[in-house]
Design a protein around this motif. Structure first.
Motif, PDB file in Angstrom:
ATOM      1  N   GLY A   8       0.781  -1.228   0.000  1.00  0.00           N
ATOM      2  CA  GLY A   8       0.000   0.000   0.000  1.00  0.00           C
ATOM      3  C   GLY A   8       0.812   1.277   0.000  1.00  0.00           C
ATOM      4  N   SER A  17      -4.059  10.776   1.134  1.00  0.00           N
ATOM      5  CA  SER A  17      -4.234   9.631   2.045  1.00  0.00           C
ATOM      6  C   SER A  17      -3.665   8.369   1.421  1.00  0.00           C
ATOM      7  CB  SER A  17      -5.714   9.410   2.347  1.00  0.00           C
ATOM      8  OG  SER A  17      -6.285  10.521   2.997  1.00  0.00           O
ATOM      9  N   ARG A  19      -3.584   3.902   2.515  1.00  0.00           N
ATOM     10  CA  ARG A  19      -3.883   2.838   3.476  1.00  0.00           C
ATOM     11  C   ARG A  19      -2.866   1.736   3.301  1.00  0.00           C
ATOM     12  NH1 ARG A  19      -9.066  -1.154   4.506  1.00  0.00           N
ATOM     13  NH2 ARG A  19      -8.258  -2.165   2.625  1.00  0.00           N
ATOM     14  N   SER A  21      -1.440  -1.989   4.327  1.00  0.00           N
ATOM     15  CA  SER A  21      -1.927  -3.279   4.791  1.00  0.00           C
ATOM     16  C   SER A  21      -0.756  -4.150   5.196  1.00  0.00           C
ATOM     17  CB  SER A  21      -2.707  -3.987   3.679  1.00  0.00           C
ATOM     18  OG  SER A  21      -3.824  -3.239   3.278  1.00  0.00           O
ATOM     19  N   PHE A  68      -3.739   9.298  11.648  1.00  0.00           N
ATOM     20  CA  PHE A  68      -3.592   7.876  11.305  1.00  0.00           C
ATOM     21  C   PHE A  68      -4.553   7.052  12.161  1.00  0.00           C
ATOM     22  CE2 PHE A  68       1.155   7.863   9.828  1.00  0.00           C
ATOM     23  CZ  PHE A  68       0.871   8.919   8.970  1.00  0.00           C
ATOM     24  N   THR A  69      -5.030   5.957  11.579  1.00  0.00           N
ATOM     25  CA  THR A  69      -5.895   5.027  12.301  1.00  0.00           C
ATOM     26  C   THR A  69      -5.444   3.602  12.035  1.00  0.00           C
ATOM     27  OG1 THR A  69      -7.783   6.537  12.066  1.00  0.00           O
ATOM     28  CG2 THR A  69      -8.254   4.259  12.684  1.00  0.00           C
ATOM     29  N   SER A  71      -6.193  -0.474  12.481  1.00  0.00           N
ATOM     30  CA  SER A  71      -7.312  -1.389  12.664  1.00  0.00           C
ATOM     31  C   SER A  71      -6.860  -2.784  12.254  1.00  0.00           C
ATOM     32  CB  SER A  71      -8.523  -0.956  11.839  1.00  0.00           C
ATOM     33  OG  SER A  71      -8.207  -0.945  10.457  1.00  0.00           O
ATOM     34  N   TYR A  80      -4.278  -2.890   9.322  1.00  0.00           N
ATOM     35  CA  TYR A  80      -4.257  -1.763   8.403  1.00  0.00           C
ATOM     36  C   TYR A  80      -3.765  -0.514   9.119  1.00  0.00           C
ATOM     37  CZ  TYR A  80      -7.428  -4.861   5.872  1.00  0.00           C
ATOM     38  OH  TYR A  80      -8.003  -5.938   5.236  1.00  0.00           O
ATOM     39  N   LEU A  81      -3.237   0.409   8.340  1.00  0.00           N
ATOM     40  CA  LEU A  81      -2.911   1.737   8.840  1.00  0.00           C
ATOM     41  C   LEU A  81      -3.450   2.746   7.832  1.00  0.00           C
ATOM     42  CD1 LEU A  81      -1.441   3.278  11.138  1.00  0.00           C
ATOM     43  CD2 LEU A  81       0.511   3.464   9.575  1.00  0.00           C
ATOM     44  N   GLN A  82      -4.542   3.387   8.196  1.00  0.00           N
ATOM     45  CA  GLN A  82      -5.111   4.440   7.363  1.00  0.00           C
ATOM     46  C   GLN A  82      -4.397   5.740   7.693  1.00  0.00           C
ATOM     47  OE1 GLN A  82      -7.571   4.310   4.922  1.00  0.00           O
ATOM     48  NE2 GLN A  82      -7.010   6.463   4.570  1.00  0.00           N
ATOM     49  N   ASN A  84      -4.140   9.680   6.810  1.00  0.00           N
ATOM     50  CA  ASN A  84      -4.771  10.841   6.190  1.00  0.00           C
ATOM     51  C   ASN A  84      -3.927  12.087   6.426  1.00  0.00           C
ATOM     52  OD1 ASN A  84      -6.993   9.191   5.496  1.00  0.00           O
ATOM     53  ND2 ASN A  84      -8.028   9.651   7.425  1.00  0.00           N
TER      54      ASN A  84
END
Length: 121
Positions: A8, A17, A19, A21, A68-69, A71, A80-82, A84
């Motif tokens: 990713g 942004s 994401r 994985s 960052f988020t 999940s 995952y690391l989203q 933004n």
């Protein structure tokens, strides 16, 4: 043994942004804590974010908090690391890690090879 494979990463502009994985194979990581670290050129590898086995606890470095988020999808054995509102200072190689103990430092048992994130201004 656990193998971790990040994907990713890429080249984006500031404000964009991405994401990331991290797919685990070899054995399930559903009971493991997982984390993201990053290493910028000429700098030490640093903590970015961590998530415990259930997803009920997460932590973030101050520099990414609110942008960052992290999940995880247990059924997919993936974290995952989203990311933004990316900034040029987020440019680094991002590493995924997994281990039996939740930690904000680099004492994880398994590491991926990393994925490059480059943010242009």
């Amino acid at each position: 043994q656990v193998q971790l494979a990040e994907s990713g990463g890429g080249l984006v502009q500031a404000g964009d942004s991405l994401r990331l994985s991290c797919a685990a194979s070899g054995r399930t990581v559903r009971a493991y804590a997982m984390a993201w670290f990053r290493q910028a050129p000429g700098k030490e590898r640093e903590f970015v974010s961590a998530i415990n086995w259930s997803g009920g606890r997460t932590d973030y470095a101050d520099s990414v908090k609110g942008r960052f988020t992290i999940s995880r999808a247990g059924s997919e054995n993936t974290v995952y690391l989203q990311m933004n509102s990316l900034k040029p200072e987020d440019t680094a190689v991002y590493y995924c890690a997994a281990g039996g103990a939740y930690s904000l430092i680099q004492d994880y048992d398994y590491w991926g090879q990393g994925t490059q994130v480059t943010v242009s201004s």
